[in-house]
Design a protein around this motif. Structure first.
Motif, PDB file in Angstrom:
ATOM      1  N   ARG A  64       0.871  -1.176   0.000  1.00  0.00           N
ATOM      2  CA  ARG A  64       0.000   0.000   0.000  1.00  0.00           C
ATOM      3  C   ARG A  64       0.910   1.229   0.000  1.00  0.00           C
ATOM      4  O   ARG A  64       1.555   1.529   0.998  1.00  0.00           O
ATOM      5  CB  ARG A  64      -0.874  -0.013   1.254  1.00  0.00           C
ATOM      6  N   ARG A  65       0.972   1.907  -1.139  1.00  0.00           N
ATOM      7  CA  ARG A  65       1.860   3.063  -1.227  1.00  0.00           C
ATOM      8  C   ARG A  65       1.344   4.049  -2.258  1.00  0.00           C
ATOM      9  O   ARG A  65       0.851   3.662  -3.315  1.00  0.00           O
ATOM     10  CB  ARG A  65       3.282   2.610  -1.574  1.00  0.00           C
ATOM     11  N   HIS A  66       1.438   5.334  -1.897  1.00  0.00           N
ATOM     12  CA  HIS A  66       1.072   6.427  -2.797  1.00  0.00           C
ATOM     13  C   HIS A  66      -0.370   6.303  -3.315  1.00  0.00           C
ATOM     14  O   HIS A  66      -0.653   6.599  -4.476  1.00  0.00           O
ATOM     15  CB  HIS A  66       2.034   6.501  -3.983  1.00  0.00           C
ATOM     16  N   GLY A  67      -1.284   5.868  -2.442  1.00  0.00           N
ATOM     17  CA  GLY A  67      -2.682   5.734  -2.840  1.00  0.00           C
ATOM     18  C   GLY A  67      -2.969   4.531  -3.704  1.00  0.00           C
ATOM     19  O   GLY A  67      -4.089   4.391  -4.225  1.00  0.00           O
ATOM     20  N   ARG A  68      -1.970   3.655  -3.866  1.00  0.00           N
ATOM     21  CA  ARG A  68      -2.112   2.485  -4.721  1.00  0.00           C
ATOM     22  C   ARG A  68      -1.946   1.204  -3.906  1.00  0.00           C
ATOM     23  O   ARG A  68      -1.266   1.195  -2.871  1.00  0.00           O
ATOM     24  CB  ARG A  68      -1.045   2.487  -5.825  1.00  0.00           C
ATOM     25  N   LEU A  69      -2.543   0.127  -4.397  1.00  0.00           N
ATOM     26  CA  LEU A  69      -2.237  -1.211  -3.926  1.00  0.00           C
ATOM     27  C   LEU A  69      -1.582  -1.915  -5.095  1.00  0.00           C
ATOM     28  O   LEU A  69      -2.186  -2.070  -6.155  1.00  0.00           O
ATOM     29  CB  LEU A  69      -3.509  -1.956  -3.492  1.00  0.00           C
ATOM     30  N   GLU A  70      -0.342  -2.361  -4.908  1.00  0.00           N
ATOM     31  CA  GLU A  70       0.396  -2.888  -6.052  1.00  0.00           C
ATOM     32  C   GLU A  70       1.416  -3.930  -5.611  1.00  0.00           C
ATOM     33  O   GLU A  70       1.869  -3.943  -4.464  1.00  0.00           O
ATOM     34  CB  GLU A  70       1.107  -1.752  -6.798  1.00  0.00           C
ATOM     35  N   THR A  71       1.759  -4.788  -6.561  1.00  0.00           N
ATOM     36  CA  THR A  71       2.833  -5.734  -6.318  1.00  0.00           C
ATOM     37  C   THR A  71       4.164  -4.983  -6.297  1.00  0.00           C
ATOM     38  O   THR A  71       4.223  -3.794  -6.635  1.00  0.00           O
ATOM     39  CB  THR A  71       2.866  -6.803  -7.423  1.00  0.00           C
ATOM     40  N   GLU A  72       5.202  -5.673  -5.941  1.00  0.00           N
ATOM     41  CA  GLU A  72       6.510  -5.026  -5.869  1.00  0.00           C
ATOM     42  C   GLU A  72       6.963  -4.497  -7.226  1.00  0.00           C
ATOM     43  O   GLU A  72       7.739  -3.543  -7.306  1.00  0.00           O
ATOM     44  CB  GLU A  72       7.540  -5.995  -5.293  1.00  0.00           C
ATOM     45  N   ASP A  73       6.457  -5.106  -8.334  1.00  0.00           N
ATOM     46  CA  ASP A  73       6.824  -4.619  -9.664  1.00  0.00           C
ATOM     47  C   ASP A  73       5.866  -3.556 -10.200  1.00  0.00           C
ATOM     48  O   ASP A  73       5.972  -3.125 -11.346  1.00  0.00           O
ATOM     49  CB  ASP A  73       6.939  -5.777 -10.665  1.00  0.00           C
ATOM     50  N   GLY A  74       4.890  -3.133  -9.360  1.00  0.00           N
ATOM     51  CA  GLY A  74       4.008  -2.030  -9.744  1.00  0.00           C
ATOM     52  C   GLY A  74       2.699  -2.419 -10.367  1.00  0.00           C
ATOM     53  O   GLY A  74       1.911  -1.541 -10.774  1.00  0.00           O
ATOM     54  N   THR A  75       2.374  -3.725 -10.455  1.00  0.00           N
ATOM     55  CA  THR A  75       1.080  -4.154 -10.996  1.00  0.00           C
ATOM     56  C   THR A  75      -0.024  -3.847  -9.990  1.00  0.00           C
ATOM     57  O   THR A  75       0.077  -4.228  -8.816  1.00  0.00           O
ATOM     58  CB  THR A  75       1.089  -5.670 -11.292  1.00  0.00           C
ATOM     59  N   LEU A  76      -1.066  -3.151 -10.439  1.00  0.00           N
ATOM     60  CA  LEU A  76      -2.172  -2.819  -9.549  1.00  0.00           C
ATOM     61  C   LEU A  76      -2.870  -4.093  -9.062  1.00  0.00           C
ATOM     62  O   LEU A  76      -3.060  -5.041  -9.823  1.00  0.00           O
ATOM     63  CB  LEU A  76      -3.186  -1.923 -10.257  1.00  0.00           C
ATOM     64  N   ALA A  77      -3.260  -4.088  -7.795  1.00  0.00           N
ATOM     65  CA  ALA A  77      -3.916  -5.241  -7.183  1.00  0.00           C
ATOM     66  C   ALA A  77      -5.115  -4.752  -6.383  1.00  0.00           C
ATOM     67  O   ALA A  77      -5.048  -4.586  -5.170  1.00  0.00           O
ATOM     68  CB  ALA A  77      -2.937  -5.992  -6.294  1.00  0.00           C
ATOM     69  N   GLY A  78      -6.211  -4.468  -7.084  1.00  0.00           N
ATOM     70  CA  GLY A  78      -7.365  -3.904  -6.420  1.00  0.00           C
ATOM     71  C   GLY A  78      -7.149  -2.427  -6.105  1.00  0.00           C
ATOM     72  O   GLY A  78      -6.215  -1.797  -6.612  1.00  0.00           O
ATOM     73  N   ALA A  79      -8.011  -1.888  -5.253  1.00  0.00           N
ATOM     74  CA  ALA A  79      -7.981  -0.452  -4.999  1.00  0.00           C
ATOM     75  C   ALA A  79      -8.074  -0.152  -3.515  1.00  0.00           C
ATOM     76  O   ALA A  79      -8.633  -0.924  -2.735  1.00  0.00           O
ATOM     77  CB  ALA A  79      -9.122   0.240  -5.740  1.00  0.00           C
ATOM     78  N   ASP A  80      -7.542   1.002  -3.155  1.00  0.00           N
ATOM     79  CA  ASP A  80      -7.520   1.476  -1.768  1.00  0.00           C
ATOM     80  C   ASP A  80      -8.522   2.619  -1.652  1.00  0.00           C
ATOM     81  O   ASP A  80      -8.142   3.781  -1.489  1.00  0.00           O
ATOM     82  CB  ASP A  80      -6.103   1.935  -1.420  1.00  0.00           C
TER      83      ASP A  80
END
Length: 389
Positions: free
Chosen positions: A301-317
């Motif tokens: 959970r970073r910068h308003g995003r939920l993402e894998t370590e490589d930056g793939t979005l994984a749902g929403a915050d």
């Protein structure tokens, strides 16, 4: 049955904002909207703050998790109820716990758990959303590709029996699939059984998507995401969604998943009522946690995003109240339409518009009380009050 009257706030009935009106509840049903001077005698009156707005409770058809709970991790009745409880604090009074691509046994466990949760009075669980497993490997996103598959006869026998079972409790079954991965005969069979079909996680051409819409697909799951962009000679599913007036479009309005101009274009092109908000929420929503695990992968959970370590979005915050604020403050959507996008329109997509999405006689007493800044003061589910603060 005791009569409860809510008075003092402005009322958004699903069409207009009304002044000087009181809302009369009996049990889990909204019985009337009357002038304040005509409040029934003997009723229990709750005076609401004068700077608040009473609106239909929000309906979210895509909630993977919230409050620290992920439905795929724990496909149980308790998990479904906990997710609904967590989202209720942000104005969502009805939702579909969402189970993403996984193995067949766990998918059935999730369906049975959601069915039991739907039967719980005032749970706020409206059925289940199966997001996969009949989706495109090319557009899987964070879905585990090892579980993606084509439907087999056992799947179809089970899935086509589900809507009738959920309907006994007023529930719905929504399924996201890729049109290029499921043939028309199967789409027609699923649709005829009552499964609400939505195209998503798809690389289908616009032509194939149009065929699927004719075969029973009703709408699109988080339009623009997990599908190819519009190209000059390959318009794809997004163009099909824009061209077909009857198709419903769910969107994530969080300022991350879709550029604001794409959402403005969508709202300009589609007929009124055909665009609705979803959250695609994950366990961090409603909590301070900074990471979680999804099918063995760490999600940050970073910068308003939920993402894998490589930056793939994984749902929403995000929750639906924040989505409404985004529509009003960033996209310039009128408040009334933004509220409909979070209540009436998703209810209509599920075929629940006669019961939810309006403050009108005969509708469920599912309500949200909003402050001036469009944050949540209070919610009611089935006439039962829960404060958000």
């Amino acid at each position: 049955m005791p009569t409860v009257v809510l008075t003092g706030a402005r009322v958004f009935n699903g069409d207009h904002v009304l002044e000087g009106q009181a809302v009369v509840l009996e049990g889990d049903t909204l019985r009337a909207v009357v002038p304040t001077a005509e409040v029934p005698s003997g009723a229990t009156v709750h005076a609401l703050p004068g700077d608040t707005l009473l609106a239909p409770g929000f309906v979210d058809v895509q909630v993977n998790g919230a409050g620290g709970v992920l439905f795929n991790d724990t496909p149980t009745v308790e998990a479904a109820l906990a997710i609904a409880s967590a989202m209720r604090r942000s104005g969502t009074t009805g939702l579909l716990p969402t189970f993403i691509t996984d193995d067949a046994t766990r998918m059935r466990e999730a369906c049975e758990a959601a069915l039991e949760a739907t039967a719980h009075p005032h749970s706020g669980v409206l059925g289940i959303h199966l997001e996969g497993p009949f989706i495109s490997r090319e557009r899987a996103g964070v879905h585990a590709t090892g579980f993606i598959r084509a439907p087999d006869p056992r799947d179809l026998d089970y899935l086509t029996a589900l809507p009738r079972r959920f309907a006994a409790h007023g529930g719905r079954v929504l399924m996201t699939l890729a049109p290029e991965c499921v043939d028309d005969a199967t789409l027609r069979r699923l649709s005829a059984s009552g499964v609400v079909l939505s195209a998503g996680h798809t690389a289908a051409t616009s032509e194939r998507t149009a065929q699927a819409l004719q075969a029973g697909v009703r709408g699109f799951t988080h339009l623009f995401n997990a599908m190819p962009p519009v190209l000059n000679r390959q318009p794809g599913p997004v163009t099909a969604a824009l061209l077909h007036d009857d198709a419903w479009c769910g969107v994530i309005a969080d300022g991350v998943h879709v550029h604001a101009d794409n959402l403005r274009l969508l709202l300009k092109v589609k007929p009124p009522g055909k665009v609705f908000l979803v959250t695609d929420a994950m366990p961090p929503v409603g909590t301070p946690v900074t990471s979680f695990t999804l099918q063995g992968r760490t999600i940050l959970r970073r910068h308003g995003r939920l993402e894998t370590e490589d930056g793939t979005l994984a749902g929403a915050d995000i929750d639906l109240t924040a989505s409404v604020r985004h529509c009003v403050q960033i996209l310039g959507v009128p408040l009334e339409e933004a509220l409909r996008m979070a209540s009436l329109h998703p209810a209509a997509f599920l075929g629940l518009q006669g019961h939810r999405g309006r403050v009108a006689p005969g509708h469920r007493a599912d309500l949200v009380l909003l402050k001036e800044d469009l944050s949540v003061h209070t919610t009611w589910v089935g006439g039962q009050l829960q404060r958000a603060e």
